[in-house]
Scaffold this motif. Structure first.
Motif, PDB file in Angstrom:
ATOM      1  N   VAL A  14       0.839  -1.207   0.000  1.00  0.00           N
ATOM      2  CA  VAL A  14       0.000   0.000   0.000  1.00  0.00           C
ATOM      3  C   VAL A  14       0.872   1.254   0.000  1.00  0.00           C
ATOM      4  O   VAL A  14       0.597   2.209  -0.740  1.00  0.00           O
ATOM      5  CB  VAL A  14      -0.966  -0.022   1.213  1.00  0.00           C
ATOM      6  CG1 VAL A  14      -1.608   1.324   1.434  1.00  0.00           C
ATOM      7  CG2 VAL A  14      -2.030  -1.093   1.015  1.00  0.00           C
ATOM      8  N   THR A  18       1.133   4.218  -2.793  1.00  0.00           N
ATOM      9  CA  THR A  18       0.969   5.603  -2.341  1.00  0.00           C
ATOM     10  C   THR A  18       2.167   6.435  -2.785  1.00  0.00           C
ATOM     11  O   THR A  18       2.008   7.585  -3.232  1.00  0.00           O
ATOM     12  CB  THR A  18       0.808   5.657  -0.804  1.00  0.00           C
ATOM     13  OG1 THR A  18      -0.328   4.871  -0.440  1.00  0.00           O
ATOM     14  CG2 THR A  18       0.631   7.082  -0.307  1.00  0.00           C
ATOM     15  N   SER A  24      -6.056   6.441  -2.191  1.00  0.00           N
ATOM     16  CA  SER A  24      -6.497   5.204  -1.538  1.00  0.00           C
ATOM     17  C   SER A  24      -7.476   4.438  -2.418  1.00  0.00           C
ATOM     18  O   SER A  24      -7.427   3.218  -2.506  1.00  0.00           O
ATOM     19  CB  SER A  24      -7.150   5.517  -0.190  1.00  0.00           C
ATOM     20  OG  SER A  24      -6.197   6.041   0.700  1.00  0.00           O
ATOM     21  N   ALA A  35     -11.476   0.710  -0.290  1.00  0.00           N
ATOM     22  CA  ALA A  35     -10.695   1.876   0.132  1.00  0.00           C
ATOM     23  C   ALA A  35     -10.503   1.865   1.650  1.00  0.00           C
ATOM     24  O   ALA A  35      -9.441   2.252   2.148  1.00  0.00           O
ATOM     25  CB  ALA A  35     -11.374   3.167  -0.319  1.00  0.00           C
ATOM     26  N   VAL A  38      -7.589  -0.356   2.470  1.00  0.00           N
ATOM     27  CA  VAL A  38      -6.332   0.334   2.164  1.00  0.00           C
ATOM     28  C   VAL A  38      -6.005   1.323   3.272  1.00  0.00           C
ATOM     29  O   VAL A  38      -4.873   1.368   3.763  1.00  0.00           O
ATOM     30  CB  VAL A  38      -6.409   1.042   0.792  1.00  0.00           C
ATOM     31  CG1 VAL A  38      -5.216   1.978   0.590  1.00  0.00           C
ATOM     32  CG2 VAL A  38      -6.483   0.012  -0.330  1.00  0.00           C
ATOM     33  N   ASN A  39      -6.999   2.102   3.687  1.00  0.00           N
ATOM     34  CA  ASN A  39      -6.770   3.078   4.753  1.00  0.00           C
ATOM     35  C   ASN A  39      -6.418   2.397   6.071  1.00  0.00           C
ATOM     36  O   ASN A  39      -5.621   2.933   6.850  1.00  0.00           O
ATOM     37  CB  ASN A  39      -7.988   3.987   4.912  1.00  0.00           C
ATOM     38  CG  ASN A  39      -8.120   4.943   3.745  1.00  0.00           C
ATOM     39  OD1 ASN A  39      -7.129   5.358   3.148  1.00  0.00           O
ATOM     40  ND2 ASN A  39      -9.345   5.280   3.414  1.00  0.00           N
ATOM     41  N   LYS A  54      -0.033   9.651   5.684  1.00  0.00           N
ATOM     42  CA  LYS A  54       0.513   8.663   4.744  1.00  0.00           C
ATOM     43  C   LYS A  54       1.717   9.176   3.972  1.00  0.00           C
ATOM     44  O   LYS A  54       2.595   8.395   3.624  1.00  0.00           O
ATOM     45  CB  LYS A  54      -0.570   8.139   3.802  1.00  0.00           C
ATOM     46  CG  LYS A  54      -1.146   9.113   2.824  1.00  0.00           C
ATOM     47  CD  LYS A  54      -2.225   8.409   2.014  1.00  0.00           C
ATOM     48  CE  LYS A  54      -2.867   9.320   0.998  1.00  0.00           C
ATOM     49  NZ  LYS A  54      -3.893   8.600   0.229  1.00  0.00           N
TER      50      LYS A  54
END
Length: 67
Positions: A14, A18, A24, A35, A38-39, A54
């Motif tokens: 991830v 990023t 996301s 999403a 992912v978060n 992030k």
């Protein structure tokens, strides 16, 4: 704060996406996740590395040679 080397494969993946500039939602689409998943991974990586967001997590992961 944990050793940054303890990031999971998913957390690293991830953060790599990023670092490529993906949102996301775009990371989620690439990885076949939601999403929110992912978060979740981003939040865990931030906590482990000691980052407040992030972008800082990506920078610290690069500094620690994790990405």
């Amino acid at each position: 704060r944990r050793n940054p080397a303890e990031l999971t494969k998913r957390e690293k993946e991830v953060l790599n996406w990023t670092a490529e500039g993906l949102s996301s939602e775009a990371v989620a689409a690439r990885m076949g996740l939601s999403a929110s998943a992912v978060n979740y991974h981003i939040t865990n990586a931030c906590r482990k590395i000691g980052a407040s967001n992030k972008i800082q997590a990506v920078a610290l992961a690069i500094r620690h040679n994790l990405l």
